[in-house]
Write a protein that holds these residues in place. Structure first.
Motif, PDB file in Angstrom:
ATOM      1  N   VAL A 263      -6.742  -2.100   1.842  1.00  0.00           N
ATOM      2  CA  VAL A 263      -6.571  -1.690   3.420  1.00  0.00           C
ATOM      3  C   VAL A 263      -6.810  -0.131   3.265  1.00  0.00           C
ATOM      4  O   VAL A 263      -6.830   0.652   2.457  1.00  0.00           O
ATOM      5  CB  VAL A 263      -5.145  -1.896   3.780  1.00  0.00           C
ATOM      6  CG1 VAL A 263      -4.935  -1.179   5.117  1.00  0.00           C
ATOM      7  CG2 VAL A 263      -4.514  -3.201   3.719  1.00  0.00           C
ATOM      8  N   GLN A 265      -7.034   3.458   4.335  1.00  0.00           N
ATOM      9  CA  GLN A 265      -5.967   4.642   4.520  1.00  0.00           C
ATOM     10  C   GLN A 265      -5.571   4.725   6.012  1.00  0.00           C
ATOM     11  O   GLN A 265      -4.626   4.792   6.304  1.00  0.00           O
ATOM     12  CB  GLN A 265      -6.027   5.611   3.573  1.00  0.00           C
ATOM     13  CG  GLN A 265      -5.533   7.078   4.010  1.00  0.00           C
ATOM     14  CD  GLN A 265      -5.863   7.737   2.815  1.00  0.00           C
ATOM     15  OE1 GLN A 265      -5.463   7.966   1.667  1.00  0.00           O
ATOM     16  NE2 GLN A 265      -6.872   8.837   3.112  1.00  0.00           N
ATOM     17  N   SER A 268      -3.681   2.212   7.426  1.00  0.00           N
ATOM     18  CA  SER A 268      -2.898   1.611   6.929  1.00  0.00           C
ATOM     19  C   SER A 268      -1.149   1.591   7.425  1.00  0.00           C
ATOM     20  O   SER A 268      -0.548   0.565   7.294  1.00  0.00           O
ATOM     21  CB  SER A 268      -2.453   2.203   5.385  1.00  0.00           C
ATOM     22  OG  SER A 268      -2.339   3.552   5.451  1.00  0.00           O
ATOM     23  N   ILE A 272      -0.426  -2.417   7.295  1.00  0.00           N
ATOM     24  CA  ILE A 272       0.190  -2.783   6.208  1.00  0.00           C
ATOM     25  C   ILE A 272       1.382  -3.539   6.786  1.00  0.00           C
ATOM     26  O   ILE A 272       1.911  -4.797   6.240  1.00  0.00           O
ATOM     27  CB  ILE A 272       0.665  -1.686   5.225  1.00  0.00           C
ATOM     28  CG1 ILE A 272      -0.505  -1.055   4.582  1.00  0.00           C
ATOM     29  CG2 ILE A 272       1.676  -1.949   4.122  1.00  0.00           C
ATOM     30  CD1 ILE A 272      -1.160  -1.941   3.494  1.00  0.00           C
ATOM     31  N   HIS A 291       2.540   2.301  -1.601  1.00  0.00           N
ATOM     32  CA  HIS A 291       2.803   2.401  -0.041  1.00  0.00           C
ATOM     33  C   HIS A 291       3.251   1.106   0.504  1.00  0.00           C
ATOM     34  O   HIS A 291       4.191   0.873   1.277  1.00  0.00           O
ATOM     35  CB  HIS A 291       1.129   2.648   0.581  1.00  0.00           C
ATOM     36  CG  HIS A 291       1.171   2.740   1.913  1.00  0.00           C
ATOM     37  ND1 HIS A 291       0.814   3.815   2.595  1.00  0.00           N
ATOM     38  CD2 HIS A 291       1.653   1.759   2.878  1.00  0.00           C
ATOM     39  CE1 HIS A 291       1.036   3.644   4.076  1.00  0.00           C
ATOM     40  NE2 HIS A 291       1.540   2.377   4.170  1.00  0.00           N
ATOM     41  N   VAL A 328      -4.101  -0.029  -1.058  1.00  0.00           N
ATOM     42  CA  VAL A 328      -4.568   1.156   0.103  1.00  0.00           C
ATOM     43  C   VAL A 328      -5.787   1.561  -0.631  1.00  0.00           C
ATOM     44  O   VAL A 328      -5.417   2.326  -1.635  1.00  0.00           O
ATOM     45  CB  VAL A 328      -3.590   1.964   0.666  1.00  0.00           C
ATOM     46  CG1 VAL A 328      -4.057   3.229   1.591  1.00  0.00           C
ATOM     47  CG2 VAL A 328      -2.468   1.264   1.378  1.00  0.00           C
TER      48      VAL A 328
END
Lengths: 423, 423
Positions: A263, A265, A268, A272, A291, A328
């Motif tokens: 993913v 950043q 994210s 996420i 994360h 991430v």
């Protein structure tokens, strides 16, 4: 003489005859084998029953039992797949190049069979019939070594196919099965240089590594799939979730399913939580970086079952199950680096609406199939228009990606002169 | 980290950059390397002088000394061969296929470099420059391992090429040379899976067998040539003699020279005496079967020097010298059987004026190049119109026969969708 050498020798004799057979004769042999499998289904089902009983007694897990199991519908499926191969175009004899050399010699390059294929696979009876048809379509003979848990089923299928091939007037040794117990004959087959032209292992990592490390006959590596979806900064999040769900959940045990989501950043914070929540709803366990695990904890998910902290080993793991690594990355470069470091060069995907990012991903990711905005599950001989496939090559030599009939052929240069000698 | 792993890693980094370079940049790099070799000839000749001195002191035989030796004219030859490769068409990026899948995904199959090639060869300095140019033409990096007798020459050539490549703005690690003594680094290179994509051994039987037996990186076997001429019942005897002379005598040490002549029994009474007499006049020692040795004895030739009785081992021997095995066969079938049993699948020839015999020979002999009425010496990348060649493959996988630029490439499928998932 060992069983492997004996059968490889018989297959080589058959291959020399097959190379001179016509496309129509090979079609008849495939149709004959299909009919013989259909007619012999009682015997095949009885043999499979014996394999299933032994497998259950040995505690074989459910998904493997399912791959071993045959019933009437599955026999119908095998027979119809065989008939489809009979209808596929025949590549043998095709002229792929030609020129008149400066000396006046006429060169014609034609497509010819490889010769004898050694096929080493796990306890999946249907692979037996697939391999026999595809090798016959391309004028090759095959020496089969199926997983021992399927030995009775494989034997019954091979016997039926051999009878059908013989009835069509071609040599039954076009399909030979190694029946001895233990690994000795498999190793012999891998060293039958001069008799066997190619080994195709079809199965898990350790089977493939054994062939690559030990075989002196050339090997094509197939089917290892540590595949990724990279959700780029400019991704449509809903499209990304749809693709991830399809690529992970629809059939988690296949090689074109994904194992890791990367993913970007920059998205994210938004993506996420959506992904972690979706995984929980799909019953997918997340192995996340810091994360991701902190988001999962924050959402109150169950540590150990719904999520866990990922280690470096996760990036290299092909779960083949409802488990997903999530990491991430700082951007496109790190995503490509991660994939080129941990991937198995099978199928990789970027989700993005930005053309330059898509083009960079397509150019720089080193894999057989690289996708923009589509599920990796499409990597398949049928989907790619190749007809039936004998495997998906994850190496770069000879064949890359889904291998159809052409992957089982080579070429030969025919040169016709009138006495020319080299100056 | 071992030297092999260190250099293969550097080459892999370079390969990722090369894969994104343009054809024009690669052309400039080859021309730069050629200029640098030309400009640096004093240093290269001094290095070669040191190699020659050591080789003479070690008692290297004359023909091998000749292959090791460089002079101004040979440097000119190397430089002009490099410039020729710079002018060859560039296959990278070529679209080799494409289709729109049923789901609407657009598939494009493009030609891409293999990545990192490991080249293991004997003490021939010119192979160093050839390999660097051909791999650069195709966007690959190369890790070179030349024979130790040529180590100073190879090092000087590689240094010159690296300087030329760097001056053209491409990474100098596109060409890396293993310099450590001994076999350890060669073995490491053969096991650098994930770093090295292909090993090409170029040399004699034992070098090739070592690679085939030991390497876990895929190997292409090259250059073993146990080649035959079959003089058929309907052959023109004078044409047969001309072809045999050319294929045996012109350059006996090369892989497309012949090692055995098969003579059809129906013309043996006429042809064997002609052949035995001709061999004596060419200075060729005959290793003959009973029929041939009895003719040679009858002609009063010297046993042991001009002829000897052949054993089965002779049928499998690549003499690479002015020696020739001669055997009488009962006809076409026995000739084809002999060739398919003892040949190395390189180049094979029938001399005949009968079309059905020619066609049967072309169809049934299993080799990269099969000739009717022409010398096997034509099997060569230049002659076949492929430009420079990196070797002649005697295996069936990936590349067969002379290997030009295409043999150093693979393909990649690019798939562009709009969110498609598999049903």
């Amino acid at each position: 003489m060992s069983e492997a050498i004996e059968k490889a020798t018989a297959a080589k004799v058959a291959a020399a005859l097959l190379a001179q057979s016509s496309a129509a004769e090979r079609t008849d042999a495939i149709l004959g084998a299909a009919q013989s499998v259909s007619d012999g289904r009682d015997r095949i089902l009885a043999a499979n029953g014996a394999d299933m009983q032994r497998a259950r007694a040995n505690g074989m897990p459910g998904p493997m039992l399912d791959r071993l199991m045959l019933d009437d519908a599955r026999i119908d499926g095998i027979v119809s797949a065989m008939r489809e191969v009979a209808g596929q175009p025949d590549p043998i004899g095709e002229v792929v190049g030609g020129r008149t050399l400066a000396s006046g010699i006429r060169l014609t390059q034609v497509r010819v069979p490889l010769g004898v294929i050694g096929m080493i696979y796990e306890a999946r009876p249907n692979v037996t019939a697939d391999a026999i048809c595809l090798t016959m379509r391309t004028g090759n003979a095959v020496v089969l070594r199926g997983g021992s848990a399927a030995r009775e089923s494989c034997k019954a299928i091979v016997e039926a196919c051999r009878a059908g091939i013989a009835a069509a007037g071609l040599p039954q040794d076009a399909a030979c099965l190694l029946e001895s117990e233990g690994h000795e004959q498999t190793i012999e087959l891998m060293h039958a240089d001069g008799l066997v032209d190619l080994i195709i292992p079809r199965g898990g990592h350790s089977l493939i590594r054994t062939c690559v490390e030990q075989s002196s006959v050339p090997v094509i590596q197939t089917g290892e799939g540590n595949c990724h979806v990279y959700v780029h900064a400019a991704a449509d999040p809903d499209m990304a979730l749809r693709i991830i769900e399809n690529a992970k959940v629809q059939r988690p045990g296949v090689c074109n399913a994904i194992e890791t989501v990367l993913v970007d950043q920059s998205i994210s914070l938004e993506f996420i939580p959506m992904l972690v929540k979706a995984c929980a709803s799909w019953g997918v366990t997340v192995h996340g970086d810091e994360h991701v695990t902190s988001v999962a904890r924050h959402m109150g998910l169950a540590e150990g079952t719904q999520f866990s902290a990922a280690t470096t080993a996760d990036w290299a793991t092909e779960y083949d199950a409802l488990e997903l690594a999530v990491r991430v990355v700082s951007g496109l470069d790190e995503a490509i680096d991660h994939i080129n470091t941990y991937g198995t060069k099978h199928s990789e995907c970027i989700v993005t609406n930005e053309v330059p990012a898509a083009d960079a991903f397509l150019a720089r990711v080193d894999a057989a199939a690289v996708y923009v905005n589509a599920s990796t599950r499409f990597t398949d001989g049928g989907m790619f228009g190749l007809g039936a496939e004998i495997g998906i090559s994850t190496q770069k030599l000879h064949a890359r990606g889904p291998m159809g009939a052409l992957a089982l052929t080579t070429t030969k240069c025919l040169l016709r002169g009138e006495g020319q000698v080299r100056a």
